[in-house]
Design a protein around this motif. Structure first.
Motif, mmCIF file in Angstrom:
data_model
loop_
_atom_site.group_PDB
_atom_site.id
_atom_site.type_symbol
_atom_site.label_atom_id
_atom_site.label_comp_id
_atom_site.label_asym_id
_atom_site.label_seq_id
_atom_site.Cartn_x
_atom_site.Cartn_y
_atom_site.Cartn_z
ATOM 1 N N ASP A 36 29.321 37.357 47.093
ATOM 2 C CA ASP A 36 30.062 36.344 47.869
ATOM 3 C C ASP A 36 29.454 34.959 47.746
ATOM 4 O O ASP A 36 29.733 34.109 48.597
ATOM 5 C CB ASP A 36 30.078 36.757 49.352
ATOM 6 N N PHE A 37 28.570 34.740 46.754
ATOM 7 C CA PHE A 37 27.944 33.417 46.718
ATOM 8 C C PHE A 37 27.927 32.729 45.354
ATOM 9 O O PHE A 37 27.610 31.547 45.270
ATOM 10 C CB PHE A 37 26.524 33.454 47.312
ATOM 11 N N ASP A 38 28.245 33.419 44.278
ATOM 12 C CA ASP A 38 28.266 32.729 42.987
ATOM 13 C C ASP A 38 29.476 31.782 42.938
ATOM 14 O O ASP A 38 30.403 31.916 43.747
ATOM 15 C CB ASP A 38 28.326 33.756 41.845
ATOM 16 N N PRO A 39 29.485 30.813 41.988
ATOM 17 C CA PRO A 39 30.538 29.784 42.007
ATOM 18 C C PRO A 39 31.954 30.373 41.992
ATOM 19 O O PRO A 39 32.332 31.121 41.087
ATOM 20 C CB PRO A 39 30.241 28.962 40.749
ATOM 21 N N LEU A 40 32.733 30.017 43.007
ATOM 22 C CA LEU A 40 34.086 30.552 43.192
ATOM 23 C C LEU A 40 35.063 29.780 42.308
ATOM 24 O O LEU A 40 35.074 28.543 42.314
ATOM 25 C CB LEU A 40 34.473 30.395 44.670
ATOM 26 N N LYS A 41 35.889 30.510 41.563
ATOM 27 C CA LYS A 41 36.815 29.879 40.626
ATOM 28 C C LYS A 41 38.268 30.210 40.932
ATOM 29 O O LYS A 41 39.169 29.465 40.541
ATOM 30 C CB LYS A 41 36.500 30.359 39.184
ATOM 31 N N HIS A 42 38.523 31.329 41.577
ATOM 32 C CA HIS A 42 39.914 31.756 41.829
ATOM 33 C C HIS A 42 39.902 32.653 43.065
ATOM 34 O O HIS A 42 39.103 33.583 43.160
ATOM 35 C CB HIS A 42 40.423 32.519 40.596
ATOM 36 N N PHE A 223 38.509 53.130 54.875
ATOM 37 C CA PHE A 223 37.643 51.938 54.926
ATOM 38 C C PHE A 223 38.471 50.685 54.793
ATOM 39 O O PHE A 223 39.531 50.688 54.174
ATOM 40 C CB PHE A 223 36.523 51.969 53.879
ATOM 41 N N ASP A 224 38.003 49.623 55.421
ATOM 42 C CA ASP A 224 38.546 48.295 55.192
ATOM 43 C C ASP A 224 37.636 47.620 54.167
ATOM 44 O O ASP A 224 36.401 47.787 54.224
ATOM 45 C CB ASP A 224 38.540 47.467 56.481
ATOM 46 N N ALA A 225 38.220 46.851 53.266
ATOM 47 C CA ALA A 225 37.400 46.185 52.244
ATOM 48 C C ALA A 225 36.389 45.237 52.887
ATOM 49 O O ALA A 225 35.307 45.010 52.335
ATOM 50 C CB ALA A 225 38.314 45.440 51.272
ATOM 51 N N ALA A 226 36.709 44.714 54.065
ATOM 52 C CA ALA A 226 35.803 43.769 54.728
ATOM 53 C C ALA A 226 34.579 44.450 55.329
ATOM 54 O O ALA A 226 33.705 43.789 55.882
ATOM 55 C CB ALA A 226 36.555 42.998 55.810
ATOM 56 N N ASP A 227 34.504 45.776 55.242
ATOM 57 C CA ASP A 227 33.274 46.476 55.640
ATOM 58 C C ASP A 227 32.314 46.622 54.464
ATOM 59 O O ASP A 227 31.246 47.222 54.610
ATOM 60 C CB ASP A 227 33.609 47.873 56.189
ATOM 61 N N VAL A 228 32.715 46.129 53.309
ATOM 62 C CA VAL A 228 31.912 46.313 52.091
ATOM 63 C C VAL A 228 31.286 44.964 51.699
ATOM 64 O O VAL A 228 31.995 43.988 51.491
ATOM 65 C CB VAL A 228 32.802 46.829 50.932
ATOM 66 N N MET A 229 29.965 44.952 51.632
ATOM 67 C CA MET A 229 29.258 43.730 51.227
ATOM 68 C C MET A 229 28.709 43.949 49.817
ATOM 69 O O MET A 229 27.965 44.907 49.573
ATOM 70 C CB MET A 229 28.123 43.478 52.202
ATOM 71 N N ARG A 230 29.073 43.055 48.920
ATOM 72 C CA ARG A 230 28.704 43.230 47.508
ATOM 73 C C ARG A 230 27.508 42.354 47.173
ATOM 74 O O ARG A 230 27.553 41.138 47.373
ATOM 75 C CB ARG A 230 29.899 42.859 46.623
ATOM 76 N N LEU A 231 26.461 42.939 46.682
ATOM 77 C CA LEU A 231 25.307 42.152 46.229
ATOM 78 C C LEU A 231 24.919 42.640 44.837
ATOM 79 O O LEU A 231 23.936 43.363 44.672
ATOM 80 C CB LEU A 231 24.143 42.311 47.213
ATOM 81 N N ALA A 383 40.350 36.343 49.582
ATOM 82 C CA ALA A 383 39.861 37.480 48.787
ATOM 83 C C ALA A 383 39.494 36.945 47.408
ATOM 84 O O ALA A 383 40.265 36.178 46.807
ATOM 85 C CB ALA A 383 40.926 38.568 48.675
ATOM 86 N N ASP A 384 38.331 37.343 46.930
ATOM 87 C CA ASP A 384 37.855 36.847 45.625
ATOM 88 C C ASP A 384 38.716 37.364 44.486
ATOM 89 O O ASP A 384 39.058 38.549 44.450
ATOM 90 C CB ASP A 384 36.445 37.379 45.336
ATOM 91 N N VAL A 385 39.014 36.496 43.538
ATOM 92 C CA VAL A 385 39.583 36.939 42.256
ATOM 93 C C VAL A 385 38.523 36.709 41.168
ATOM 94 O O VAL A 385 38.223 37.613 40.394
ATOM 95 C CB VAL A 385 40.886 36.194 41.920
ATOM 96 N N LEU A 386 37.955 35.508 41.140
ATOM 97 C CA LEU A 386 36.958 35.208 40.103
ATOM 98 C C LEU A 386 35.822 34.358 40.660
ATOM 99 O O LEU A 386 36.068 33.334 41.314
ATOM 100 C CB LEU A 386 37.634 34.450 38.943
ATOM 101 N N ARG A 387 34.614 34.826 40.417
ATOM 102 C CA ARG A 387 33.418 34.002 40.593
ATOM 103 C C ARG A 387 32.656 34.030 39.279
ATOM 104 O O ARG A 387 32.648 35.059 38.605
ATOM 105 C CB ARG A 387 32.508 34.534 41.715
ATOM 106 N N GLU A 388 32.023 32.911 38.946
ATOM 107 C CA GLU A 388 31.144 32.920 37.767
ATOM 108 C C GLU A 388 29.987 33.873 38.047
ATOM 109 O O GLU A 388 29.758 34.245 39.190
ATOM 110 C CB GLU A 388 30.560 31.522 37.546
ATOM 111 N N GLY A 389 29.233 34.209 37.050
ATOM 112 C CA GLY A 389 28.032 35.012 37.284
ATOM 113 C C GLY A 389 28.244 36.455 36.873
ATOM 114 O O GLY A 389 29.370 36.904 36.667
ATOM 115 N N THR A 390 27.123 37.148 36.777
ATOM 116 C CA THR A 390 27.156 38.522 36.296
ATOM 117 C C THR A 390 26.642 39.468 37.381
ATOM 118 O O THR A 390 26.237 39.016 38.451
ATOM 119 C CB THR A 390 26.283 38.658 35.033
#
Ligand code: ABU
Length: 396
Positions: A36-42, A223-231, A383-390
């Motif tokens: 949820d923190f790399d550069p947001l593009k879409h 589950f709700d997707a908002a219960d999932v934290m992605r790192l 909701a994220d579609v694209l963030r830069e980063g790997t």
């Protein structure tokens, strides 16, 4: 079935299709996001168009505050004035993001007025698509539609099918997926808890939550997707009202073979719903924790061992949420991070903005409070579609 555009002035246009039914698509779209923190593009930003307050259902009952008019006979369409005010906020937010070069999509139109009926249940209406974050889980190059527990949200994914179809067609690597559909029959819930809920004291609901007993049972995978934290390679899932243990096992079994590690988190919280107003990643190495919702013993360790700092969020500016709101005042910490140095914060949350400023962020204030009642804060509304980063390994 076509839905009147008058009711959905902010919805994305339906896809134009070739004779074969294959859609015309924007070229060069890409789906990919690992945190949820790399550069947001879409990003997708929700809409408030034609939103309803559905009748309370077994899962929503536990979240609706005991003294809220929503608990009684408040079901029905939200007022046009409140819808317009919420859309003004959401459209302003979308414009700000577009002004920073981010592609913004909006959900499509679905007739939320229609009763939601399956062989197992029937409820007065759908909900709406203001909080896309609850429904859509972007995991790397795939987007998964989550198996949500509110009956009114059973068909919410329909508002995203055109967009997802387009992403699938435009990005040859993108996968669109659906978790197993739950039944949400009375058997899926502890109906005795549901009936008793409004008569329980805060102490009783907290004791129940600490025993990890919620109105959802283990019958369905939920589950709700908002219960999932992605790192990156590590995925942290909150066990609570909207996500049961079967849901977490399903997430583990689906994503661990792809190289992810899935961890369960629990917080001392009366109403644990959605991790994004409880424990939020701000940038690599930095987490924001709700001071009223501490982690269970032993659950800080993985962060501390890996030199992640956990800071407590500032106090919210408000003592109460706005009327007819499902969420708590802690939407103050529900922010949208645009990159490691830039964060969107709700404009009235002065203490939270000051805290971000001290943490070295450039803070962008966004008016969103008038949209809170429609499903949450700045993170919920997107909701994220694209963030830069790997896909990084932060917890080696
Ligand atoms: N959707 C986030 C709600 C969390 C809260 O009420 O605190």
């Amino acid at each position: 079935m076509s839905v009147s555009n008058d009711l959905y002035p902010n919805a994305s246009a339906p896809l134009e299709r070739k004779e074969s039914g294959v859609p015309h698509v924007r070229k060069g779209l890409k789906v990919e996001s690992y945190n949820d923190f790399d550069p947001l593009k879409h990003v997708i930003v929700g809409i408030a168009d034609n939103q309803y307050i559905p009748e309370a259902c077994p899962a929503s009952n536990e979240k609706i505050p005991a003294d809220s008019p929503m608990r009684g006979g408040k079901a029905g369409r939200r007022t046009q004035e409140s819808i317009d005010q919420a859309n003004e906020c959401l459209n302003g937010f979308a414009k700000l993001l577009e002004g920073r070069g981010i592609i913004v999509d909006r959900p499509g139109a679905v007739d939320w007025n229609a009763r939601v009926t399956t062989p197992d249940f029937s409820i007065s209406s759908g909900f709406g698509v203001m909080p896309p974050r609850d429904c859509l889980l972007t995991m790397g190059k795939s987007i998964l539609m989550a198996p949500m527990s509110f009956r009114s949200r059973y068909f919410e994914y329909l508002a995203f099918t055109d967009l997802l179809r387009e992403y699938f067609e435009s990005d040859q690597e993108c996968l669109i997926e659906q978790a197993p559909r739950p039944r949400l029959s009375d058997d899926s819930f502890r109906m005795d808890y549901v009936a008793a809920y409004e008569f329980l004291s805060d102490e009783e609901t907290m004791a129940r939550s600490c025993r990890k007993e919620y109105s959802t049972r283990e019958t369905d995978i939920l589950f709700d997707a908002a219960d999932v934290m992605r790192l990156g390679k590590d995925i942290f899932v909150q066990h609570g009202l909207t996500t049961n243990l079967a849901g977490i096992r399903w997430i583990k079994r689906k994503y661990e073979p792809q190289g992810y590690r899935v961890h369960t988190l629990s917080f001392k919280d009366n109403h644990p719903i959605h991790i994004d107003a409880t424990f939020c990643p701000l940038r690599p190495g930095l987490m924001l924790l709700n001071p009223h919702r501490p982690l269970f013993d032993g659950q800080r360790e993985i962060f501390e061992k890996n030199d992640w700092q956990i800071v407590e969020a500032a106090q919210p500016a408000w003592d109460t949420p706005p009327p007819l709101c499902y969420s708590s005042t802690w939407l103050s910490m529900n922010t949208l991070i645009l990159d490691h140095k830039t964060v969107c914060v709700e404009a009235t949350e002065t203490a939270q903005m000051e805290q971000f400023d001290k943490l070295g962020f450039n803070v962008l204030p966004v008016n969103l409070r008038d949209a809170y009642a429609f499903g949450g804060g700045l993170h919920c509304a997107t909701a994220d579609v694209l963030r830069e980063g790997t896909c990084e390994d932060y917890f080696a």
